[in-house]
Scaffold this motif. Structure first.
Motif, short mmCIF file in Angstrom:
data_model
loop_
_atom_site.label_atom_id
_atom_site.label_comp_id
_atom_site.label_asym_id
_atom_site.label_seq_id
_atom_site.Cartn_x
_atom_site.Cartn_y
_atom_site.Cartn_z
N ARG A 41 2.23 1.71 -3.39
CA ARG A 41 1.18 2.15 -4.32
C ARG A 41 0.96 3.67 -4.20
O ARG A 41 0.89 4.38 -5.20
CB ARG A 41 -0.12 1.40 -4.03
N ILE A 42 0.92 4.14 -2.94
CA ILE A 42 0.70 5.58 -2.71
C ILE A 42 1.87 6.38 -3.30
O ILE A 42 1.69 7.37 -3.98
CB ILE A 42 0.53 5.86 -1.19
N GLU B 273 0.84 -1.20 0.00
CA GLU B 273 0.00 0.00 0.00
C GLU B 273 0.88 1.26 0.00
O GLU B 273 0.60 2.23 -0.70
CB GLU B 273 -0.88 -0.02 1.26
N HIS B 274 1.95 1.21 0.79
CA HIS B 274 2.88 2.33 0.84
C HIS B 274 3.48 2.58 -0.54
O HIS B 274 3.55 3.72 -1.00
CB HIS B 274 3.99 2.03 1.87
N ASN C 69 1.75 6.28 -7.13
CA ASN C 69 0.68 7.16 -7.65
C ASN C 69 1.12 8.62 -7.61
O ASN C 69 0.92 9.37 -8.57
CB ASN C 69 -0.59 7.01 -6.82
#
Lengths: 326, 164
Positions: B45-46, B42-43, B49
């Motif tokens: 991915r952020i 998730e880290h 992005n």
């Protein structure tokens, strides 16, 4: 010269870990929880001032307080230095290392390139112990690193002289005097203080406002994830330092010969479990990208519960110590 | 919390936690980081992005490279200004393509020292974010391809790290 023989161990918190390791190196038998507890390391503050683009909270006392409070309460003396001139700071560090003196330094964590790039963030209040050098390479005992690390001179200097808020300014310290007899009972009693429950309640009330400060969903998710990181991963020993503090109370019960403190240490462990619930609820909300008012209010309610139980706990702890004094 | 309930399998990011041991005493133990072990994807991915969005703005000339690196490294304008020893007003100027163009090389060099990147990276986009072993600013053997963008000051540089 090369590496000074130094027992490297990982620790929960960089500052209490560094102070503990240095004291152990100089022959003082003390644990990280005792250093943390005696120096009143447990803390909470919630901040949102106009210059900040997003609110923040802190679960650690001001950088440097662990060392200064511990020194005040035990009589241990540290030499500490801050510099304007980087060359002088480097020279004095090298001189001390040449004399086999391990030295703790304050750095910007971002430049500690023995950690992977994705892990490093700009934060000026990281403490490491320099335990030797060989040419332009320095040996570092970092509480967050499993082994003794190496860093090049340029990166260490960048870390020591990073600017911005709470700039390290080459700050370094090392112990020079450890009293033969320390009144640990008094030091423990002096160290036990309350925690900022007002700050926790403020955080509980204000978390529902977080979406209005966020530029997008990813940004907000990152900030909500950081609740978990700050409470669990970023040098707290878990549960926002409460597990570490429970260990302190358990040790304190033996020193003070007070079984009631042992019972209260178990209670503090459970309080830490409650903080872990805050962490898990935050990580879940961030992962699911659910920042609805209801979801944030749930986290707020968990925080409010923490404030209530800690207010009661520290009031009773204070009374217990007052009775113990009699 | 009991020790067994806090164990996380994450060999590449270790932390020290305090917990209740089998004998009822509390003490430290070393384990994997929960956030790194469970939420690292998730880290990334952020971060990816954010990087992608900023690269698009950079390519179309809406932001300056200083802005790009400031955001990637999680710095704010007042924090970067404090580290540079200049006013926030001046930093804000340098965050725009126009302000960046007018900046002295010596000022830009100070930015790159603080951001810990080579000066050349202020004039090119390096697509290495997908490779998590890549470390900005540290030389590694790599193959490079370069492509022009709509912004005349910026070229896109693709670096593929040699795994040998």
């Amino acid at each position: 010269m090369s590496q000074i023989p130094f027992r490297h161990i990982m620790a929960a918190h960089c500052e209490s870990g560094t102070v503990t390791a240095l004291l152990n190196h100089h022959g003082m038998k003390i644990t990280e929880p005792m250093v943390f507890g005696i120096s009143s390391g447990i803390f909470f503050a919630y901040l949102k001032i106009p210059v900040m683009d997003f609110p923040m909270f802190a679960v650690r006392s001001m950088p440097g307080h662990v060392r200064t409070k511990f020194a005040d309460r035990t009589g241990v003396k540290f030499i500490s230095r801050r510099y304007r001139n980087p060359e002088k700071a480097e020279r004095e560090l090298n001189d001390l290392l040449d004399k086999n003196q391990p030295v703790a330094v304050q750095v910007d964590f971002f430049y500690m390139n023995y950690f992977p790039a994705w892990y490093r963030i700009h934060v000026n209040v990281h403490f490491v112990t320099v335990i030797g050098r060989e040419g332009d390479r320095y040996f570092i005992s970092d509480s967050y690193h499993p082994q003794i690390a190496e860093i090049d001179r340029e990166a260490l200097m960048k870390g020591r002289f990073a600017g911005g808020s709470m700039a390290p300014k080459g700050f370094m310290f090392y112990p020079v005097h450890i009293p033969e007899k320390i009144d640990l009972e008094k030091a423990i009693k002096d160290g036990i203080k309350g925690v900022g429950v007002k700050g926790i309640r403020r955080f509980a009330d204000k978390i529902v406002d977080w979406p209005k400060y966020a530029r997008d969903e990813d940004f907000l998710a990152d900030k909500v994830f950081r609740i978990t990181i700050f409470l669990e991963d970023q040098g707290t020993g878990g549960g926002g330092f409460r597990f570490l503090y429970a260990s302190f109370l358990q040790e304190a019960s033996k020193v003070l010969n007070n079984p009631r403190l042992d019972e209260m240490s178990k209670e503090m462990m459970k309080i830490g479990d409650g903080w872990r619930d805050v962490s898990l609820a935050s990580a879940k909300a961030a992962k699911q990208r659910d920042f609805s008012r209801e979801r944030l209010m749930e986290i707020g309610d968990l925080l409010r519960q923490r404030a209530d139980v800690e207010e009661s706990f520290f009031t009773r702890l204070g009374k217990e110590l007052s009775n113990h004094k009699k | 919390m009991k020790e067994k309930d806090l164990v996380t399998d994450c060999p590449y990011q270790q932390v020290v936690l305090y917990a209740e041991k089998g004998d009822g005493t509390f003490g430290p133990f070393q384990t994997g980081s929960y956030m790194a072990g469970v939420n690292i994807s998730e880290h990334f991915r952020i971060t990816e992005n954010l990087s992608r969005a900023l690269v698009e703005q950079l390519k179309s000339g809406k932001i300056s490279p200083v802005y790009y690196f400031m955001m990637i490294e999680g710095l704010t304008v007042p924090e970067l200004a404090g580290r540079m020893g200049i006013s926030s007003f001046r930093v804000k100027k340098h965050l725009t393509p126009d302000g960046f163009r007018k900046m002295r090389i010596s000022t830009l060099k100070r930015y790159t020292d603080i951001l810990n990147i080579p000066l050349a990276n202020m004039f090119q986009i390096i697509n290495t974010i997908e490779d998590r072993n890549w470390d900005m600013g540290y030389p590694k053997i790599a193959s490079i391809s370069q492509t022009k963008t709509d912004n005349p000051l910026v070229i896109e540089t693709k670096i593929i790290q040699d795994k040998k």
